[in-house]
Design an enzyme around this catalytic site. Structure first.
Site, short mmCIF file in Angstrom:
data_model
loop_
_atom_site.label_atom_id
_atom_site.label_comp_id
_atom_site.label_asym_id
_atom_site.label_seq_id
_atom_site.Cartn_x
_atom_site.Cartn_y
_atom_site.Cartn_z
CG HIS A 58 2.20 5.97 -7.49
ND1 HIS A 58 1.81 4.83 -8.17
CD2 HIS A 58 1.06 6.60 -7.16
CE1 HIS A 58 0.49 4.77 -8.22
NE2 HIS A 58 0.01 5.85 -7.62
CD GLU A 87 6.21 -1.18 -10.68
OE1 GLU A 87 6.78 -0.13 -10.37
OE2 GLU A 87 5.04 -1.21 -11.13
CG HIS A 127 2.38 -3.87 -11.69
ND1 HIS A 127 1.69 -3.00 -10.86
CD2 HIS A 127 2.23 -5.10 -11.11
CE1 HIS A 127 1.16 -3.67 -9.85
NE2 HIS A 127 1.47 -4.95 -9.99
#
EC number: 2.6.99.2
Length: 243
Positions: free
Chosen positions: A193, A72, A45
């Protein structure tokens, strides 16, 4: 039943590196080890504040990975430009707030269809596959299909954070129904997640799941499973120096 893949998120290798401003531990080296251990892809990310993964990491990983790179990122002009230039195999578009510790929820695709449609087209035109990180909600899933995303990633945070078995079971049903609905629209379904060694199996058992993206739990386990060898090696070097 879809083939099930593991995407390993290595953000927190970079978190540890950046905590001291050193060159180690290197996320690039961690990615190589993860691939050797069976990871089907590497997820990073690139946040707007660069709190863990950096532009350097993204660039080198894209050049060196043997598997697939999943980038991400927030839906901003800066990040879209980086993605188009870097050309990761996948981009997962996520919501982002500077003050959050980690991503707190799914994208509101339904509330910003034009923005998401434009982003999806721009990335698709660059040859990049797209997934949208969304909650297990039919309206958002429909919107994801409408704006041109071939993949969704279902946010499993509520499932992972459930305080009771009953609450977790309810969230699991919601995720499973969302996965079935998404597949009926022709979408491929990923999830991630908060998934851990204790809660992953129920999500992995959902037939429509294509890939699970897991990071914090794996990095946390690696610290514990590798700590004994790391301490022993340091002690060996010290004693070796004394002859």
């Amino acid at each position: 039943m879809a083939e099930l893949l593991l995407g390993v998120n290595i953000d927190h290798i970079a978190t540890l590196r950046n905590a001291r401003g050193t060159a180690y531990p290197d996320p690039v080296q961690a990615a190589f080890i993860a691939e050797q251990a069976g990871a089907d892809g590497i997820t990073v990310h690139l946040r707007e504040d660069r709190r863990h993964i950096t532009d350097r990491d993204v660039r080198i990983l894209r050049q060196t990975l043997d598997t697939r790179m999943n980038l991400e990122m927030a839906v901003t002009e800066e990040m879209l430009a980086i993605a188009v230039e870097t050309k990761p195999h996948f981009c997962c578009l996520v919501p982002e707030k500077r003050q959050e510790v980690t991503t707190e929820g799914g994208l509101d695709v339904a509330g910003q269809r034009e923005k998401m449609r434009d982003a999806c087209k721009r990335l698709t035109d660059a040859g990049i596959q797209i997934s949208l990180f969304i909650d297990a909600d039919e309206e958002q899933i429909k919107a994801a299909a409408e704006v041109g995303a071939p993949f969704i990633e279902i946010h499993t945070g509520c499932y992972a954070d459930a305080k009771t078995d009953a609450e977790q079971a309810q969230e699991l049903v919601r995720i499973a129904k969302a996965a079935t609905f998404a597949a009926s629209l022709g979408l491929k379904v990923n999830a991630g997640h908060g998934l851990t060694y204790h809660n992953v199996k129920a999500i992995a058992a959902i037939p429509e799941m294509h890939e699970l993206n897991i990071g914090h739990a794996i990095i946390g386990r690696a610290v514990m499973t590798g700590l004994k060898d790391a301490v022993a090696e340091m002690k060996r070097l010290m004693l070796e120096a004394r002859g």
